[in-house]
Design a protein around this motif. Structure first.
Motif, PDB file in Angstrom:
ATOM      1  N   SER A  52       0.816  -1.219   0.000  1.00 57.06           N
ATOM      2  CA  SER A  52       0.000   0.000   0.000  1.00 57.06           C
ATOM      3  C   SER A  52       0.848   1.268   0.000  1.00 57.06           C
ATOM      4  O   SER A  52       0.375   2.331  -0.390  1.00 57.06           O
ATOM      5  N   ARG A  90      -6.398  -3.730   4.439  1.00 60.62           N
ATOM      6  CA  ARG A  90      -7.865  -3.686   4.552  1.00 60.62           C
ATOM      7  C   ARG A  90      -8.386  -2.283   4.256  1.00 60.62           C
ATOM      8  O   ARG A  90      -9.359  -2.110   3.525  1.00 60.62           O
ATOM      9  N   ALA A  91      -7.757  -1.278   4.843  1.00 59.00           N
ATOM     10  CA  ALA A  91      -8.179   0.104   4.616  1.00 59.00           C
ATOM     11  C   ALA A  91      -8.035   0.473   3.143  1.00 59.00           C
ATOM     12  O   ALA A  91      -8.919   1.115   2.568  1.00 59.00           O
ATOM     13  N   PHE A  92      -6.950   0.049   2.524  1.00 62.11           N
ATOM     14  CA  PHE A  92      -6.726   0.338   1.106  1.00 62.11           C
ATOM     15  C   PHE A  92      -7.814  -0.311   0.244  1.00 62.11           C
ATOM     16  O   PHE A  92      -8.381   0.331  -0.638  1.00 62.11           O
ATOM     17  N   GLU A  94     -10.835  -1.284   1.095  1.00 62.08           N
ATOM     18  CA  GLU A  94     -12.124  -0.623   1.332  1.00 62.08           C
ATOM     19  C   GLU A  94     -12.198   0.711   0.606  1.00 62.08           C
ATOM     20  O   GLU A  94     -13.226   1.061   0.032  1.00 62.08           O
ATOM     21  N   ARG A  95     -11.117   1.462   0.624  1.00 63.77           N
ATOM     22  CA  ARG A  95     -11.080   2.784  -0.002  1.00 63.77           C
ATOM     23  C   ARG A  95     -11.133   2.690  -1.524  1.00 63.77           C
ATOM     24  O   ARG A  95     -11.753   3.517  -2.186  1.00 63.77           O
ATOM     25  N   THR A  96     -10.492   1.682  -2.108  1.00 63.44           N
ATOM     26  CA  THR A  96     -10.366   1.611  -3.567  1.00 63.44           C
ATOM     27  C   THR A  96     -11.363   0.675  -4.232  1.00 63.44           C
ATOM     28  O   THR A  96     -11.530   0.730  -5.447  1.00 63.44           O
ATOM     29  N   GLY A  97     -12.001  -0.212  -3.476  1.00 65.92           N
ATOM     30  CA  GLY A  97     -12.987  -1.108  -4.052  1.00 65.92           C
ATOM     31  C   GLY A  97     -12.404  -2.277  -4.833  1.00 65.92           C
ATOM     32  O   GLY A  97     -13.079  -2.851  -5.685  1.00 65.92           O
TER      33      GLY A  97
END
Length: 154
Positions: A52, A90-92, A94-97
């Motif tokens: 990421s 996980r955050a990446f 969720e943010r990018t789909g």
């Protein structure tokens, strides 16, 4: 300029083109164990090793996602292996789909990228595996929009 990756630890098998990739266990984002390449046998697999914090890795993700969606249930499977912290990944995602499977490994001299034929550890790194787990192609560096399909086909 003289810096290099640490030596590959004794006993670690590094994949070579034309040979079967070594079996490895990785974790999915839901923390389940995934056996690679067995989990994805039966169809060709494009594996993209990334992180990421890697700018070129992040830049190529939309192209990988578009390619994965075009392939449907019978084409080339796309699998990402993040050499990163699971929470950051996980955050990446969720943010990018990103919808294709993402596995996690810790960066180091015996990580999944090294075992897939990239002992220098340069990211992003992609490989194409045959349906039965043979290493067909390797690529260091990001894909540009529209070039993945040709690379995976040729």
């Amino acid at each position: 300029m003289q810096a290099s990756a640490p030596p590959v630890p004794k006993g670690v098998v590094v994949a070579k083109r034309g040979e079967r990739v070594p079996n490895m266990q990785l974790r999915a984002l839901d923390r389940t164990r995934v056996e690679l390449p067995a989990q994805y046998s039966g169809r060709p697999v494009l594996i993209n090793v990334w992180a990421s914090w890697c700018g070129p890795c992040v830049k190529e993700m939309p192209a990988l996602e578009a390619f994965a969606r075009e392939q449907g249930a019978n084409g080339v499977q796309v699998v990402g292996i993040a050499l990163d912290d699971v929470d950051a990944v996980r955050a990446f995602v969720e943010r990018t789909g990103v919808t294709y499977p993402i596995l996690i490994d810790a960066a180091g001299p015996a990580d999944a990228g090294v075992r897939l034929g990239n002992p220098k550890g340069v990211l992003p790194y992609s490989v194409l595996l045959s349906a039965d787990g043979l290493l067909l192609k390797q690529r260091i560096g990001p894909f540009e929009e529209g070039e993945i399909a040709g690379w995976a086909r040729d």
